[in-house]
Design a protein around this motif. Structure first.
Motif, mmCIF file in Angstrom:
data_model
loop_
_atom_site.group_PDB
_atom_site.id
_atom_site.type_symbol
_atom_site.label_atom_id
_atom_site.label_comp_id
_atom_site.label_asym_id
_atom_site.label_seq_id
_atom_site.Cartn_x
_atom_site.Cartn_y
_atom_site.Cartn_z
ATOM 1 N N PRO A 67 0.808 -1.225 0.000
ATOM 2 C CA PRO A 67 0.000 0.000 0.000
ATOM 3 C C PRO A 67 0.840 1.274 0.000
ATOM 4 O O PRO A 67 0.504 2.245 -0.686
ATOM 5 C CB PRO A 67 -0.829 -0.119 1.283
ATOM 6 N N ASP A 68 1.938 1.264 0.749
ATOM 7 C CA ASP A 68 2.816 2.439 0.772
ATOM 8 C C ASP A 68 3.448 2.674 -0.590
ATOM 9 O O ASP A 68 3.536 3.813 -1.063
ATOM 10 C CB ASP A 68 3.901 2.278 1.836
ATOM 11 N N ALA A 69 3.877 1.619 -1.245
ATOM 12 C CA ALA A 69 4.488 1.735 -2.571
ATOM 13 C C ALA A 69 3.473 2.226 -3.596
ATOM 14 O O ALA A 69 3.778 3.103 -4.413
ATOM 15 C CB ALA A 69 5.081 0.402 -2.990
ATOM 16 N N ALA A 70 2.267 1.692 -3.560
ATOM 17 C CA ALA A 70 1.228 2.097 -4.523
ATOM 18 C C ALA A 70 0.850 3.565 -4.335
ATOM 19 O O ALA A 70 0.618 4.282 -5.317
ATOM 20 C CB ALA A 70 -0.002 1.206 -4.371
ATOM 21 N N ARG A 71 0.810 4.022 -3.087
ATOM 22 C CA ARG A 71 0.507 5.436 -2.823
ATOM 23 C C ARG A 71 1.633 6.336 -3.343
ATOM 24 O O ARG A 71 1.375 7.406 -3.892
ATOM 25 C CB ARG A 71 0.263 5.665 -1.337
ATOM 26 N N ALA A 72 2.866 5.904 -3.204
ATOM 27 C CA ALA A 72 3.992 6.702 -3.715
ATOM 28 C C ALA A 72 3.969 6.778 -5.237
ATOM 29 O O ALA A 72 4.258 7.828 -5.815
ATOM 30 C CB ALA A 72 5.311 6.131 -3.215
ATOM 31 N N LYS A 84 12.641 13.463 -4.536
ATOM 32 C CA LYS A 84 12.022 12.487 -3.636
ATOM 33 C C LYS A 84 11.162 11.502 -4.425
ATOM 34 O O LYS A 84 11.145 10.312 -4.130
ATOM 35 C CB LYS A 84 11.183 13.184 -2.565
ATOM 36 N N ALA A 85 10.446 12.001 -5.404
ATOM 37 C CA ALA A 85 9.617 11.123 -6.234
ATOM 38 C C ALA A 85 10.477 10.080 -6.929
ATOM 39 O O ALA A 85 10.135 8.887 -6.945
ATOM 40 C CB ALA A 85 8.848 11.937 -7.267
ATOM 41 N N LEU A 86 11.588 10.507 -7.485
ATOM 42 C CA LEU A 86 12.480 9.581 -8.182
ATOM 43 C C LEU A 86 13.071 8.554 -7.221
ATOM 44 O O LEU A 86 13.161 7.367 -7.554
ATOM 45 C CB LEU A 86 13.575 10.352 -8.906
ATOM 46 N N GLN A 87 13.436 8.990 -6.020
ATOM 47 C CA GLN A 87 13.943 8.053 -5.013
ATOM 48 C C GLN A 87 12.875 7.040 -4.632
ATOM 49 O O GLN A 87 13.161 5.843 -4.486
ATOM 50 C CB GLN A 87 14.382 8.807 -3.754
ATOM 51 N N ALA A 88 11.645 7.514 -4.461
ATOM 52 C CA ALA A 88 10.550 6.618 -4.077
ATOM 53 C C ALA A 88 10.264 5.605 -5.190
ATOM 54 O O ALA A 88 10.029 4.420 -4.921
ATOM 55 C CB ALA A 88 9.302 7.422 -3.730
ATOM 56 N N ILE A 89 10.280 6.057 -6.433
ATOM 57 C CA ILE A 89 10.061 5.140 -7.555
ATOM 58 C C ILE A 89 11.143 4.068 -7.566
ATOM 59 O O ILE A 89 10.857 2.871 -7.674
ATOM 60 C CB ILE A 89 10.021 5.906 -8.893
ATOM 61 N N ASP A 90 12.399 4.499 -7.459
ATOM 62 C CA ASP A 90 13.498 3.532 -7.457
ATOM 63 C C ASP A 90 13.368 2.542 -6.306
ATOM 64 O O ASP A 90 13.584 1.335 -6.484
ATOM 65 C CB ASP A 90 14.846 4.247 -7.378
ATOM 66 N N ARG A 91 12.990 3.030 -5.131
ATOM 67 C CA ARG A 91 12.855 2.150 -3.954
ATOM 68 C C ARG A 91 11.756 1.123 -4.163
ATOM 69 O O ARG A 91 11.876 -0.026 -3.756
ATOM 70 C CB ARG A 91 12.591 2.998 -2.698
ATOM 71 N N THR A 92 10.685 1.517 -4.816
ATOM 72 C CA THR A 92 9.566 0.609 -5.083
ATOM 73 C C THR A 92 9.996 -0.556 -5.971
ATOM 74 O O THR A 92 9.488 -1.666 -5.840
ATOM 75 C CB THR A 92 8.411 1.387 -5.740
ATOM 76 N N LEU A 93 10.975 -0.298 -6.828
ATOM 77 C CA LEU A 93 11.455 -1.320 -7.754
ATOM 78 C C LEU A 93 12.581 -2.167 -7.179
ATOM 79 O O LEU A 93 13.121 -3.031 -7.877
ATOM 80 C CB LEU A 93 11.922 -0.654 -9.055
ATOM 81 N N GLU A 94 12.958 -1.923 -5.923
ATOM 82 C CA GLU A 94 14.041 -2.666 -5.276
ATOM 83 C C GLU A 94 13.493 -3.591 -4.194
ATOM 84 O O GLU A 94 12.526 -3.252 -3.520
ATOM 85 C CB GLU A 94 15.023 -1.703 -4.600
ATOM 86 N N GLN A 95 14.135 -4.697 -4.001
ATOM 87 C CA GLN A 95 13.785 -5.596 -2.897
ATOM 88 C C GLN A 95 14.360 -5.054 -1.599
ATOM 89 O O GLN A 95 15.388 -4.399 -1.630
ATOM 90 C CB GLN A 95 14.324 -6.997 -3.167
ATOM 91 N N PRO A 96 13.733 -5.268 -0.497
ATOM 92 C CA PRO A 96 12.458 -5.972 -0.336
ATOM 93 C C PRO A 96 11.264 -5.036 -0.562
ATOM 94 O O PRO A 96 11.156 -3.986 0.061
ATOM 95 C CB PRO A 96 12.509 -6.455 1.112
#
Length: 136
Positions: free
Chosen positions: A48-53, A95-107
């Motif tokens: 849910p946190d990733a989808a909101r970002a 921040k948006a770019l960091q959040a996108i990258d984090r969403t694509l990384e494990q875990p």
């Protein structure tokens, strides 16, 4: 996973984010969504946190005139963007770019769910397209 498509707003969490956005006239909720994801580095990122970002990043792209897919699920955000004239600054775009990258990384639960669905290529392509639209 409450998703019916790989598009950014075609899931329950993004639709909830859209509704929450209507109660604001600034980017505070958008930045909060990014901060939650960015601060999860090294920890398990909940879907849910990733989808909101991802939805928040779509808001930024739209505010910059870089519209993605428009459909019934984007109407709330599209209306908000047209009414609230907010110009995203470089700091929030980063921040948006960091959040996108984090969403694509494990875990990342959202990444796991898309991998399990067998449709991760479409989702990753849509997220990468979003990243390009935020960068412009």
């Amino acid at each position: 996973m409450g998703a019916w498509s790989h598009e950014s707003f075609d899931n329950d969490d993004a639709c909830d984010f859209s509704s929450d956005l209507l109660d604001t006239e600034d980017l505070s909720i958008v930045e909060d969504a990014f901060n939650i994801v960015i601060n999860s580095t090294g920890a398990y990122l909940e879907a849910p946190d990733a989808a909101r970002a991802i939805a928040a990043a779509e808001v930024l792209a739209r505010l910059q005139g870089n519209w993605g897919v428009r459909n019934a699920y984007t109407e709330t955000v599209d209306t908000w963007v047209a009414q609230v004239k907010v110009a995203p600054d470089e700091a929030i775009r980063q921040k948006a770019l960091q959040a996108i990258d984090r969403t694509l990384e494990q875990p990342s639960e959202l990444l796991d769910l898309w991998q399990e669905s067998g449709k991760q290529e479409s989702w990753i392509a849509a997220v990468n397209d979003l990243k390009q639209r935020v960068q412009k």
